[in-house]
Design a protein around this motif. Structure first.
Motif, PDB file in Angstrom:
ATOM      1  N   CYS A   9       0.863  -1.170   0.000  1.00  0.00           N
ATOM      2  CA  CYS A   9       0.000   0.000   0.000  1.00  0.00           C
ATOM      3  C   CYS A   9       0.910   1.233   0.000  1.00  0.00           C
ATOM      4  O   CYS A   9       1.857   1.300   0.777  1.00  0.00           O
ATOM      5  CB  CYS A   9      -0.890  -0.005   1.232  1.00  0.00           C
ATOM      6  SG  CYS A   9      -1.761   1.555   1.481  1.00  0.00           S
ATOM      7  N   TYR A  11       0.251   4.070   1.061  1.00  0.00           N
ATOM      8  CA  TYR A  11      -0.055   4.997   2.161  1.00  0.00           C
ATOM      9  C   TYR A  11       0.253   4.439   3.537  1.00  0.00           C
ATOM     10  O   TYR A  11       0.351   5.165   4.519  1.00  0.00           O
ATOM     11  CB  TYR A  11      -1.514   5.441   2.104  1.00  0.00           C
ATOM     12  CG  TYR A  11      -1.876   6.082   0.793  1.00  0.00           C
ATOM     13  CD1 TYR A  11      -1.506   7.396   0.519  1.00  0.00           C
ATOM     14  CD2 TYR A  11      -2.554   5.363  -0.185  1.00  0.00           C
ATOM     15  CE1 TYR A  11      -1.819   7.995  -0.696  1.00  0.00           C
ATOM     16  CE2 TYR A  11      -2.877   5.939  -1.398  1.00  0.00           C
ATOM     17  CZ  TYR A  11      -2.501   7.254  -1.643  1.00  0.00           C
ATOM     18  OH  TYR A  11      -2.802   7.823  -2.848  1.00  0.00           O
ATOM     19  N   CYS A  12       0.319   3.118   3.668  1.00  0.00           N
ATOM     20  CA  CYS A  12       0.672   2.542   4.962  1.00  0.00           C
ATOM     21  C   CYS A  12       1.558   1.322   4.715  1.00  0.00           C
ATOM     22  O   CYS A  12       1.921   1.035   3.584  1.00  0.00           O
ATOM     23  CB  CYS A  12      -0.584   2.177   5.771  1.00  0.00           C
ATOM     24  SG  CYS A  12      -1.559   0.834   5.067  1.00  0.00           S
ATOM     25  N   HIS A  25      -8.464  -2.256  -0.113  1.00  0.00           N
ATOM     26  CA  HIS A  25      -7.900  -1.647   1.093  1.00  0.00           C
ATOM     27  C   HIS A  25      -7.810  -0.131   0.930  1.00  0.00           C
ATOM     28  O   HIS A  25      -8.155   0.624   1.836  1.00  0.00           O
ATOM     29  CB  HIS A  25      -6.524  -2.250   1.378  1.00  0.00           C
ATOM     30  CG  HIS A  25      -5.682  -1.436   2.301  1.00  0.00           C
ATOM     31  ND1 HIS A  25      -5.889  -1.381   3.657  1.00  0.00           N
ATOM     32  CD2 HIS A  25      -4.631  -0.609   2.053  1.00  0.00           C
ATOM     33  CE1 HIS A  25      -4.995  -0.578   4.213  1.00  0.00           C
ATOM     34  NE2 HIS A  25      -4.223  -0.087   3.253  1.00  0.00           N
ATOM     35  N   HIS A  30      -8.117   4.501   2.915  1.00  0.00           N
ATOM     36  CA  HIS A  30      -7.479   5.749   2.493  1.00  0.00           C
ATOM     37  C   HIS A  30      -8.353   6.498   1.492  1.00  0.00           C
ATOM     38  O   HIS A  30      -7.835   7.213   0.636  1.00  0.00           O
ATOM     39  CB  HIS A  30      -6.115   5.466   1.858  1.00  0.00           C
ATOM     40  CG  HIS A  30      -5.233   4.575   2.690  1.00  0.00           C
ATOM     41  ND1 HIS A  30      -4.650   4.987   3.855  1.00  0.00           N
ATOM     42  CD2 HIS A  30      -4.853   3.288   2.527  1.00  0.00           C
ATOM     43  CE1 HIS A  30      -3.932   3.989   4.381  1.00  0.00           C
ATOM     44  NE2 HIS A  30      -4.049   2.940   3.594  1.00  0.00           N
TER      45      HIS A  30
HETATM   46 ZN   LIG Z   1      -2.852   1.360   3.410  1.00  0.00          ZN
END
Ligand SMILES: [Zn+2]
Lengths: 79, 464
Positions: A9, A11-12, A25, A30
């Motif tokens: 991912c 973003y994380c 996800h 997000h």
């Molecule tokens: Zn994420």
């Protein structure tokens, strides 16, 4: 189906075995920071997920029917 | 399995509860001996045993399939997040009363246990511990809410004692409570704790000494939150309940909803405690089966010391349960093709098992509690000269049917909690469903094992 390299991912720190799951996800966790392209991917993944779920439901229904008649049969024979 | 086996001197608790479940499953004849606590031996089954066991597993599997039809995330979240806050005035008076009742109960158990009348049905210590506390009070903990933190007499006493405040070694975690729970159950199984009041009082006294010493050394908060197995049992059972005390009053949720919260069970040690809680209910019944008698006799004939048998079986069974859960977790990772660590899955799914444990407890103890509560009340008024005929309520025949319903309800809540947890863990709903397969398989197997134990005639465990 599954590549050796997991899909991360952006973003994380979560990793996924399938693009579809990464897209889902993104949509779940997000959704407020996604680019236009990512949004499209999320929409596609959701459609695919719904289709997959439909197939699963049919199988589950078949399993339930099988269980029901299996037990009905067993009880009429042995009880 | 048709032989009638006479029961001699086994724990009145186990006999009464097994009789109840047995009657539930095999016959609708009235529980004629509700008062005498004599075990009823299983009647001839109306259906073959294998079909009976398969039905139990089938019901669990079917419930899972039905739950999998609920795929709306918003709906699942709404169910789990639903709550009401109940503003209650700071109930200092109620808390004080609870503490007083707790200490009074402990005193009664110790005094009456040692010097009271020694027949089980007329002894207040036995009735208080088994009927009032372990049956009735525990039921209130998972049906209503956990009040043990206040009621706990050892905590009340420890609060007025000085503390050393030594640092508790963190690497021990919850493991001492796992060992403590296993030890308590082993003691309950191998000794006639439910029949001999003075023995019961001795054990309670021993527990009191250990607990107070622990609270003095490590502070009451650390001891009761981490080491004490009894407090941990109630903390976990309390999570099944709809009511929970928070900083601003009471929080009302749906029963079991709090089990899917994150970080409720944290770490392998706490998972092990949940598994131990489930295992000990099984162990209790397993040692009364003919299969155990055969196995134990065979082992003793081979030269295994009889005194080693019961602790060995206790640890071996615990190992099997823990192993099954860990295997299921590894398989779950395979089915869900996830990169989440095994530890995350193990800790998140373990709480759902508490609903099953509560279901079995309710099935075992509700009838026991209801039929013996008049005895408890009567004897409480005259602990030293109880009437020869202690009043007991005979349970109606249909009551047994409730027991099966409770076992089933526990499983349904567990399946639902696991379902919600999986939706929380995985982005794909199909992934969430697939992650459940191994757990459901283990659950079906567990149901069948439990039903098999219940279906077996209730023998006196040998070599005790
Ligand atoms: Zn994420």
């Amino acid at each position: 189906m599954t590549d050796d390299a997991p899909i991360s991912c952006p973003y994380c720190d979560q990793r996924f075995a399938r693009e579809q799951w990464q897209a889902l996800h993104l949509g779940l966790d997000h959704s407020d920071v996604l680019s236009e392209k990512e949004r499209e991917a999320v929409a596609v993944a959701r459609e695919e997920e719904v289709a997959d779920l439909k197939t699963f439901r049919l199988k589950a229904l078949a399993a339930l029917v099988f269980l029901y008649f299996g037990f009905l049969f067993a009880y009429s024979l042995f009880a | 399995m048709s032989d009638r086996t006479p029961n001699t001197g086994r724990s009145l608790l186990r006999r009464a509860t097994l009789a109840l479940l047995t009657l539930t499953l095999f016959a609708d004849r009235a529980l004629a001996h509700g008062g005498s606590l004599r075990a009823a031996t299983p009647e001839q089954l109306a259906i073959p045993t294998w079909l009976f066991l398969l039905t139990g597993g089938g019901v669990v599997g079917a419930s899972f399939l039905l739950a999998s039809f609920v795929t709306n995330r918003a709906f699942i979240n709404a169910v789990h997040d639903w709550h009401r806050r109940l503003a209650v005035p700071r109930a200092t008076l109620a808390a004080g009363t609870l503490r007083f009742i707790g200490v009074l109960g402990l005193l009664a158990v110790l005094v009456v246990g040692f010097i009271g009348p020694q027949f089980p049905l007329g002894n207040l210590a036995i009735l208080t511990v088994w009927v009032g506390w372990w049956a009735g009070y525990t039921i209130s903990v998972y049906l209503v809410g956990n009040t043990w933190e206040t009621l706990n007499p050892w905590r009340t006493i420890a609060a007025v004692l000085p503390t050393v405040g030594a640092t508790y070694p963190d690497r021990f975690g919850a493991w001492p409570s796992v060992a403590g729970l296993l030890a308590l159950v082993w003691l309950e199984v191998v000794s006639p704790l439910a029949d001999q009041a003075s023995l019961l009082a001795t054990v309670v006294l021993g527990y009191t000494v250990v607990t107070l010493a622990g609270a003095i050394v490590y502070t009451p908060d650390k001891w009761f939150s981490t080491v004490d197995p009894v407090s941990r049992v109630f903390t976990y059972y309390g999570r099944v309940a709809p009511l929970r005390r928070t900083d601003d009053g009471l929080k009302l949720r749906l029963p079991g909803a709090a089990l899917s919260d994150t970080r409720f069970v944290d770490g392998a040690d706490e998972v092990a405690f949940v598994i131990a809680l489930l295992w000990v209910t099984t162990y209790d019944g397993f040692v009364t089966t003919p299969a155990w008698t055969d196995l134990a006799t065979w082992l003793v004939n081979l030269g295994v010391p009889a005194s080693l048998l019961y602790p060995a079986a206790l640890f071996a069974g615990f190992g099997v349960f823990l192993g099954a859960y860990r295997t299921a977790t590894r398989r779950s990772i395979g089915f869900a093709e996830t990169y989440l660590p095994a530890q995350t899955l193990a800790t998140r799914f373990a709480p759902s098992l508490l609903a099953i444990a509560a279901g079995y407890h309710l099935a075992h103890f509700l009838g026991y509690f209801l039929s013996l509560s008049p005895a408890l009340v009567t004897v409480a008024f005259s602990p030293f000269s109880p009437p020869a005929n202690v009043p007991v309520i005979p349970l109606p025949g249909w009551f047994g049917g409730l027991a099966l319903t409770f076992v089933l309800l526990g499983h349904l809540v567990a399946i639902w909690v696991a379902h919600a947890t999986a939706y929380d863990l995985f982005p794909s709903r199909l992934q969430a469903i697939r992650s459940q397969y191994p757990y459901i398989a283990v659950m079906m197997f567990y149901t069948m094992v439990s039903l098999w134990i219940v279906a077996e005639p209730d023998l006196t465990p040998p070599f005790l």
